[in-house]
Design a protein around this motif. Structure first.
Motif, mmCIF file in Angstrom:
data_model
loop_
_atom_site.group_PDB
_atom_site.id
_atom_site.type_symbol
_atom_site.label_atom_id
_atom_site.label_comp_id
_atom_site.label_asym_id
_atom_site.label_seq_id
_atom_site.Cartn_x
_atom_site.Cartn_y
_atom_site.Cartn_z
ATOM 1 N N ASP A 25 -0.274 52.750 -19.462
ATOM 2 C CA ASP A 25 -1.061 53.086 -18.360
ATOM 3 C C ASP A 25 -1.951 52.483 -17.560
ATOM 4 O O ASP A 25 -2.025 52.350 -16.458
ATOM 5 N N ARG A 27 -2.421 49.335 -17.802
ATOM 6 C CA ARG A 27 -2.043 47.965 -17.257
ATOM 7 C C ARG A 27 -1.157 48.442 -16.003
ATOM 8 O O ARG A 27 -1.155 47.367 -15.036
ATOM 9 N N LEU A 28 -0.376 49.466 -15.894
ATOM 10 C CA LEU A 28 0.183 49.699 -14.651
ATOM 11 C C LEU A 28 -0.595 49.931 -13.529
ATOM 12 O O LEU A 28 -0.575 49.546 -12.554
ATOM 13 N N TYR A 29 -1.704 50.607 -13.981
ATOM 14 C CA TYR A 29 -2.776 50.932 -12.950
ATOM 15 C C TYR A 29 -3.453 49.631 -12.475
ATOM 16 O O TYR A 29 -3.693 49.468 -11.136
ATOM 17 N N HIS A 31 -1.930 46.500 -12.394
ATOM 18 C CA HIS A 31 -0.996 45.908 -11.619
ATOM 19 C C HIS A 31 -0.823 46.339 -10.206
ATOM 20 O O HIS A 31 -0.747 45.772 -9.167
ATOM 21 N N ALA A 32 -0.902 47.898 -10.124
ATOM 22 C CA ALA A 32 -0.723 48.605 -8.785
ATOM 23 C C ALA A 32 -2.114 48.100 -7.795
ATOM 24 O O ALA A 32 -1.749 47.924 -6.631
ATOM 25 N N PHE A 33 -3.100 48.187 -8.589
ATOM 26 C CA PHE A 33 -4.290 48.017 -7.662
ATOM 27 C C PHE A 33 -4.322 46.515 -7.102
ATOM 28 O O PHE A 33 -4.754 46.318 -6.200
ATOM 29 N N ASN A 34 -3.943 45.526 -7.962
ATOM 30 C CA ASN A 34 -3.971 44.294 -7.617
ATOM 31 C C ASN A 34 -2.942 44.040 -6.437
ATOM 32 O O ASN A 34 -3.161 43.390 -5.335
ATOM 33 N N ALA A 35 -1.867 44.643 -6.436
ATOM 34 C CA ALA A 35 -0.762 44.759 -5.474
ATOM 35 C C ALA A 35 -1.319 45.321 -4.155
ATOM 36 O O ALA A 35 -1.116 44.480 -3.135
ATOM 37 N N PHE A 36 -1.940 46.413 -4.271
ATOM 38 C CA PHE A 36 -2.684 46.975 -3.093
ATOM 39 C C PHE A 36 -4.081 45.934 -2.506
ATOM 40 O O PHE A 36 -3.784 45.746 -1.148
ATOM 41 N N THR A 39 -2.049 42.962 -0.695
ATOM 42 C CA THR A 39 -1.332 43.505 0.519
ATOM 43 C C THR A 39 -2.427 43.597 1.658
ATOM 44 O O THR A 39 -2.416 43.304 2.661
#
Length: 55
Positions: A25, A27-29, A31-36, A39
């Protein structure tokens, strides 16, 4: 082991199921934060160009 995502349990060197869930969980957070963030920087760089008008 106490970590910022909670207590991580290792029995005989192997992580427990709850520990695996917490780590995945986190790691998913991350990666999602990094993508945001990546972008958002791209959108911020393009916005001054979009506000120009041709004359």
């Amino acid at each position: 082991m106490v970590w910022n995502i909670g207590t991580l349990d290792f029995k005989g060197g192997a992580p427990s199921a709850a520990t695996l869930d917490k780590v995945y969980d986190n790691r998913l957070y991350a990666h999602a934060f990094n993508a945001f963030v990546n972008t958002y920087q791209g959108v911020g760089a393009c916005s001054p160009l979009a506000s120009r008008t041709t004359r």
